[in-house]
Design a protein around this motif. Sequence first.
Motif, PDB file in Angstrom:
ATOM      1  N   TYR A 182      60.823 -32.670  17.367  1.00  0.00           N
ATOM      2  CA  TYR A 182      61.715 -32.676  16.215  1.00  0.00           C
ATOM      3  C   TYR A 182      62.538 -31.398  16.203  1.00  0.00           C
ATOM      4  O   TYR A 182      62.036 -30.317  15.955  1.00  0.00           O
ATOM      5  N   THR A 183      63.823 -31.513  16.528  1.00  0.00           N
ATOM      6  CA  THR A 183      64.689 -30.339  16.491  1.00  0.00           C
ATOM      7  C   THR A 183      65.842 -30.528  15.515  1.00  0.00           C
ATOM      8  O   THR A 183      66.484 -29.575  15.136  1.00  0.00           O
ATOM      9  N   MET A 238      52.604 -36.260  28.875  1.00  0.00           N
ATOM     10  CA  MET A 238      51.811 -37.315  28.281  1.00  0.00           C
ATOM     11  C   MET A 238      51.521 -38.355  29.356  1.00  0.00           C
ATOM     12  O   MET A 238      52.405 -38.783  30.074  1.00  0.00           O
ATOM     13  N   SER A 239      50.291 -38.776  29.483  1.00  0.00           N
ATOM     14  CA  SER A 239      49.904 -39.642  30.575  1.00  0.00           C
ATOM     15  C   SER A 239      49.842 -41.120  30.191  1.00  0.00           C
ATOM     16  O   SER A 239      49.530 -41.944  31.032  1.00  0.00           O
ATOM     17  N   GLY A 240      50.105 -41.473  28.968  1.00  0.00           N
ATOM     18  CA  GLY A 240      50.052 -42.878  28.579  1.00  0.00           C
ATOM     19  C   GLY A 240      48.636 -43.320  28.256  1.00  0.00           C
ATOM     20  O   GLY A 240      47.738 -42.516  28.052  1.00  0.00           O
ATOM     21  N   LEU A 241      48.446 -44.627  28.251  1.00  0.00           N
ATOM     22  CA  LEU A 241      47.144 -45.177  27.923  1.00  0.00           C
ATOM     23  C   LEU A 241      46.177 -45.004  29.089  1.00  0.00           C
ATOM     24  O   LEU A 241      46.529 -45.247  30.230  1.00  0.00           O
ATOM     25  N   SER A 242      44.971 -44.636  28.775  1.00  0.00           N
ATOM     26  CA  SER A 242      43.943 -44.508  29.804  1.00  0.00           C
ATOM     27  C   SER A 242      43.311 -45.875  30.075  1.00  0.00           C
ATOM     28  O   SER A 242      43.472 -46.823  29.301  1.00  0.00           O
ATOM     29  N   ALA A 260      52.824 -43.892  20.457  1.00  0.00           N
ATOM     30  CA  ALA A 260      52.943 -42.739  21.361  1.00  0.00           C
ATOM     31  C   ALA A 260      54.392 -42.277  21.460  1.00  0.00           C
ATOM     32  O   ALA A 260      54.670 -41.072  21.429  1.00  0.00           O
ATOM     33  N   CYS A 261      55.324 -43.214  21.547  1.00  0.00           N
ATOM     34  CA  CYS A 261      56.748 -42.858  21.617  1.00  0.00           C
ATOM     35  C   CYS A 261      57.206 -42.195  20.319  1.00  0.00           C
ATOM     36  O   CYS A 261      57.938 -41.196  20.344  1.00  0.00           O
ATOM     37  N   ALA A 262      56.776 -42.741  19.189  1.00  0.00           N
ATOM     38  CA  ALA A 262      57.151 -42.163  17.894  1.00  0.00           C
ATOM     39  C   ALA A 262      56.606 -40.739  17.762  1.00  0.00           C
ATOM     40  O   ALA A 262      57.291 -39.843  17.256  1.00  0.00           O
ATOM     41  N   GLN A 263      55.390 -40.515  18.239  1.00  0.00           N
ATOM     42  CA  GLN A 263      54.808 -39.177  18.167  1.00  0.00           C
ATOM     43  C   GLN A 263      55.570 -38.192  19.038  1.00  0.00           C
ATOM     44  O   GLN A 263      55.723 -37.027  18.668  1.00  0.00           O
ATOM     45  N   ILE A 264      56.050 -38.652  20.186  1.00  0.00           N
ATOM     46  CA  ILE A 264      56.863 -37.775  21.033  1.00  0.00           C
ATOM     47  C   ILE A 264      58.120 -37.352  20.274  1.00  0.00           C
ATOM     48  O   ILE A 264      58.513 -36.182  20.294  1.00  0.00           O
ATOM     49  N   TYR A 298      64.266 -40.262  12.224  1.00  0.00           N
ATOM     50  CA  TYR A 298      64.785 -41.624  12.157  1.00  0.00           C
ATOM     51  C   TYR A 298      64.389 -42.409  13.402  1.00  0.00           C
ATOM     52  O   TYR A 298      64.047 -43.585  13.320  1.00  0.00           O
ATOM     53  N   MET A 299      64.438 -41.767  14.544  1.00  0.00           N
ATOM     54  CA  MET A 299      64.048 -42.449  15.778  1.00  0.00           C
ATOM     55  C   MET A 299      62.572 -42.844  15.727  1.00  0.00           C
ATOM     56  O   MET A 299      62.209 -43.969  16.075  1.00  0.00           O
ATOM     57  N   ALA A 300      61.714 -41.944  15.281  1.00  0.00           N
ATOM     58  CA  ALA A 300      60.285 -42.241  15.170  1.00  0.00           C
ATOM     59  C   ALA A 300      60.060 -43.398  14.199  1.00  0.00           C
ATOM     60  O   ALA A 300      59.278 -44.316  14.484  1.00  0.00           O
ATOM     61  N   ASP A 301      60.739 -43.376  13.071  1.00  0.00           N
ATOM     62  CA  ASP A 301      60.606 -44.458  12.089  1.00  0.00           C
ATOM     63  C   ASP A 301      61.086 -45.788  12.657  1.00  0.00           C
ATOM     64  O   ASP A 301      60.457 -46.832  12.448  1.00  0.00           O
ATOM     65  N   ASP A 302      62.201 -45.760  13.397  1.00  0.00           N
ATOM     66  CA  ASP A 302      62.739 -46.984  14.001  1.00  0.00           C
ATOM     67  C   ASP A 302      61.786 -47.549  15.051  1.00  0.00           C
ATOM     68  O   ASP A 302      61.598 -48.766  15.149  1.00  0.00           O
ATOM     69  N   ILE A 303      61.177 -46.674  15.837  1.00  0.00           N
ATOM     70  CA  ILE A 303      60.214 -47.122  16.852  1.00  0.00           C
ATOM     71  C   ILE A 303      59.034 -47.798  16.179  1.00  0.00           C
ATOM     72  O   ILE A 303      58.604 -48.880  16.577  1.00  0.00           O
ATOM     73  N   ARG A 304      58.489 -47.176  15.139  1.00  0.00           N
ATOM     74  CA  ARG A 304      57.360 -47.761  14.433  1.00  0.00           C
ATOM     75  C   ARG A 304      57.738 -49.094  13.780  1.00  0.00           C
ATOM     76  O   ARG A 304      56.931 -50.024  13.749  1.00  0.00           O
ATOM     77  N   ALA A 305      58.949 -49.195  13.273  1.00  0.00           N
ATOM     78  CA  ALA A 305      59.394 -50.412  12.584  1.00  0.00           C
ATOM     79  C   ALA A 305      59.503 -51.591  13.543  1.00  0.00           C
ATOM     80  O   ALA A 305      59.419 -52.749  13.129  1.00  0.00           O
TER      81      ALA A 305
END
Length: 80
Positions: free
Chosen positions: A60-61, A1-5, A51-55, A67-74
Amino acid sequence: MSGLSRDDILRMAREAAGVTYPAGMTGVKIGMSEEHLERFAALVAAAEREACAQICEEHYTYYGYQYMADDIRARGNDAA
């Protein structure tokens, strides 16, 4: 993932400043007040959080990643 363009960042700066340019217009300087800069920073931070939440969701394994994705978004709600 290259981040924001570069285009992503310019789009967010224009959005924060409330400036709209015709498609393809480049090289225009964007004047920003402190309020606009704060809005710009919030837009960039929100894009990075998402972007971090999507990663987390893509890798997802086990149950903890959601929970991590939800915490990042929160975190965006804490900044408001």
